[in-house]
Design a protein around this motif. Structure first.
Motif, PDB file in Angstrom:
ATOM      1  N   LYS A 233     105.626 101.820  35.491  1.00 47.13           N
ATOM      2  CA  LYS A 233     105.363 102.040  34.076  1.00 47.13           C
ATOM      3  C   LYS A 233     103.979 102.655  33.873  1.00 47.13           C
ATOM      4  N   LEU A 234     102.983 102.155  34.581  1.00 46.39           N
ATOM      5  CA  LEU A 234     101.628 102.703  34.471  1.00 46.39           C
ATOM      6  C   LEU A 234     101.579 104.140  34.975  1.00 46.39           C
ATOM      7  N   THR A 235     102.320 104.422  36.037  1.00 46.50           N
ATOM      8  CA  THR A 235     102.371 105.792  36.565  1.00 46.50           C
ATOM      9  C   THR A 235     102.972 106.746  35.538  1.00 46.50           C
ATOM     10  N   ASP A 236     104.081 106.326  34.916  1.00 46.68           N
ATOM     11  CA  ASP A 236     104.740 107.177  33.925  1.00 46.68           C
ATOM     12  C   ASP A 236     103.836 107.441  32.722  1.00 46.68           C
ATOM     13  N   LEU A 237     103.094 106.431  32.290  1.00 48.03           N
ATOM     14  CA  LEU A 237     102.294 106.560  31.078  1.00 48.03           C
ATOM     15  C   LEU A 237     101.000 107.335  31.291  1.00 48.03           C
ATOM     16  N   TYR A 238     100.354 107.161  32.452  1.00 50.78           N
ATOM     17  CA  TYR A 238      98.989 107.670  32.585  1.00 50.78           C
ATOM     18  C   TYR A 238      98.833 108.852  33.545  1.00 50.78           C
ATOM     19  N   THR A 239      99.882 109.199  34.288  1.00 49.84           N
ATOM     20  CA  THR A 239      99.802 110.399  35.117  1.00 49.84           C
ATOM     21  C   THR A 239      99.558 111.664  34.292  1.00 49.84           C
ATOM     22  N   PRO A 240     100.224 111.822  33.115  1.00 50.81           N
ATOM     23  CA  PRO A 240      99.935 113.029  32.313  1.00 50.81           C
ATOM     24  C   PRO A 240      98.462 113.156  31.932  1.00 50.81           C
ATOM     25  N   GLN A 241      97.807 112.052  31.591  1.00 52.53           N
ATOM     26  CA  GLN A 241      96.381 112.105  31.248  1.00 52.53           C
ATOM     27  C   GLN A 241      95.551 112.572  32.435  1.00 52.53           C
ATOM     28  N   ALA A 242      95.868 112.012  33.601  1.00 53.95           N
ATOM     29  CA  ALA A 242      95.107 112.374  34.795  1.00 53.95           C
ATOM     30  C   ALA A 242      95.320 113.840  35.149  1.00 53.95           C
ATOM     31  N   LYS A 243      96.584 114.294  35.092  1.00 50.92           N
ATOM     32  CA  LYS A 243      96.888 115.683  35.449  1.00 50.92           C
ATOM     33  C   LYS A 243      96.207 116.663  34.506  1.00 50.92           C
TER      34      LYS A 243
ATOM     35  N   LYS B  53     104.975  89.714  31.027  1.00 50.81           N
ATOM     36  CA  LYS B  53     104.413  91.017  30.675  1.00 50.81           C
ATOM     37  C   LYS B  53     103.159  90.910  29.823  1.00 50.81           C
ATOM     38  N   ARG B  54     102.933  89.775  29.171  1.00 51.75           N
ATOM     39  CA  ARG B  54     102.020  89.685  28.058  1.00 51.75           C
ATOM     40  C   ARG B  54     100.714  90.428  28.240  1.00 51.75           C
ATOM     41  N   SER B  55     100.568  91.452  27.452  1.00 53.00           N
ATOM     42  CA  SER B  55      99.324  92.237  27.312  1.00 53.00           C
ATOM     43  C   SER B  55      98.906  92.999  28.565  1.00 53.00           C
ATOM     44  N   LEU B  56      99.743  93.021  29.613  1.00 52.36           N
ATOM     45  CA  LEU B  56      99.314  93.683  30.850  1.00 52.36           C
ATOM     46  C   LEU B  56      99.251  95.205  30.693  1.00 52.36           C
ATOM     47  N   LEU B  57     100.179  95.794  29.924  1.00 47.95           N
ATOM     48  CA  LEU B  57     100.132  97.250  29.746  1.00 47.95           C
ATOM     49  C   LEU B  57      98.865  97.702  29.024  1.00 47.95           C
ATOM     50  N   PRO B  58      98.505  97.095  27.870  1.00 49.41           N
ATOM     51  CA  PRO B  58      97.242  97.520  27.252  1.00 49.41           C
ATOM     52  C   PRO B  58      96.027  97.180  28.096  1.00 49.41           C
ATOM     53  N   LEU B  59      96.086  96.094  28.836  1.00 50.92           N
ATOM     54  CA  LEU B  59      94.939  95.697  29.656  1.00 50.92           C
ATOM     55  C   LEU B  59      94.679  96.712  30.772  1.00 50.92           C
TER      56      LEU B  59
END
Length: 389
Positions: free
Chosen positions: A247-257, A276-282
């Protein structure tokens, strides 16, 4: 008074949204908004510390951009709406929205939850029209209210899930506390001096111990019984290291690229499921922060592991970058709950609260955070969060 921008980002974290999963939910409303306005473009955007996330679009495109490059970053600060002839507005007429995409009109509505905190926008854009009628504006506000209502329902659901999680945690702690007297009873039985006590006395003691033990065991079973927390709901409310990493790869790879940065997310192979609690925003804030302060052609590395510590399982998160780093004074300021304002390597604005926000989330999860950093060398942030299975 806490700044509204901090409250807004905290509210988004409380919603704990999976931005990719919102497409089907808000897509029809975004399409409806474009039809109402007669525009080529309509979007539902959510804005966090660093990023505008387009979670639904009439053009069927899911995208993200730096929040300071977004017109919606202005809209979230308005009371009711924001309108601009962007081709004539000096704030926007040199943006790619105008020069490359050809838009000349923008209208946006802040998505304010019931506590008057705007977490994002409903916006429309056009290449040919120059204004909207009052009737169109009223209809767009109705659509925006529907989006807000759905977000508020999600917030209530998250609160209910958190309540269930807290209840389960209390049950586990109570069960642990009850096991201690059970252990004491067991030891008492072992220490009975059978040679110097009558059979009648032995029977009375054993009967008392047996009765007490049975009562405690029954209470333990009642505490641990949770019919509502079945495997289906557990799967929906949990991550594994692998699913969190994906999930983190899908969300933040575009920013890095987009910045020419290599993003590596390494998740240890482990089937254990955790809340899951709050791990994605964290973790997402840590990654976005690292990308922001790292130069093009350099790297950001993320490691996700699970370790055992004092009979507890610990989720360990490490985010390391080769960016501009911080002085020890700046690190101390963050650890002492003070904001550090610093602009990114590509001129991104520094809002001074990203790591403070992460620190608060970590504290809420009963975890610990450490920061190692050196000017012009890079930063490594490590977080350890106890796992309740």
């Amino acid at each position: 008074m806490i700044p509204k921008d901090i409250l807004r980002v905290q509210k988004l974290a409380d919603l704990d949204l999976d931005y990719e999963a919102l497409r089907n939910e808000f897509g029809p409303l975004s399409t409806l908004a474009a039809k109402v306005a007669g525009t080529e473009l309509s979007e539902v955007n959510l804005i966090d510390n660093y990023t505008q996330w387009t979670v639904a679009s009439s053009c069927n495109e899911l995208s993200q951009m730096n929040r300071e490059d977004s017109i919606c970053n202005i809209t979230i600060q308005e009371d009711t709406d924001f309108k601009s002839r962007v081709d004539l507005d000096p704030r926007f007429n040199q943006s790619s929205f105008v020069t490359k995409e050809g838009y000349k009109f923008y209208y946006g509505i802040p998505l304010k939850l019931n506590d008057n905190i705007a977490v994002g926008t409903l916006c429309v854009g056009s290449k040919h029209i120059e204004d909207l009628s009052e009737a169109q504006i009223q209809q767009l506000h109705i659509i925006a209210k529907q989006i807000v209502k759905q977000l508020e329902l999600k917030y209530e659901l998250q609160k209910a899930k958190q309540s269930t999680y807290d209840e389960k945690l209390i049950k586990l702690r109570l069960a642990h506390d009850i096991r201690s007297p059970l252990s004491g009873i067991s030891q008492l039985v072992e220490l009975i001096d059978y040679e110097n006590i009558t059979k009648t006395e032995i029977k009375e003691i054993v009967d008392s111990i047996s009765s007490a033990a049975a009562g405690i065991l029954q209470l333990t079973s009642d505490i641990l019984k949770d019919d509502n927390f079945d495997s289906t709901h557990a799967d929906e409310a949990t991550f594994t290291l692998e699913s969190l990493g994906k999930k983190l790869t899908d969300l933040y790879t575009p920013q890095a690229k987009s910045k020419g940065i290599s993003l590596s997310i390494n998740a240890e192979s482990n089937p254990l499921k955790f809340p899951k609690r709050s791990l994605l925003p964290l973790v997402g804030n840590l990654i976005a922060n690292a990308i922001k302060f790292t130069q093009s052609q350099e790297q950001v590395e993320v490691a996700l592991t699970i370790t055992n510590s004092e009979q507890r399982k610990i989720l360990s998160i490490t985010v390391a970058d080769s960016g501009i780093g911080m002085t020890q004074s700046q690190v101390n300021s963050i650890l002492n709950t003070q904001s550090v304002h610093k602009n990114g390597t590509s001129g991104e604005l520094g809002y001074g609260m990203g790591l403070l926000f992460v620190k608060e989330l970590v504290a809420n999860l009963e975890g610990i955070m450490s920061i190692e950093s050196e000017n012009n060398i890079g930063t490594k942030i490590q977080i350890q969060i106890p796992i309740v299975e």
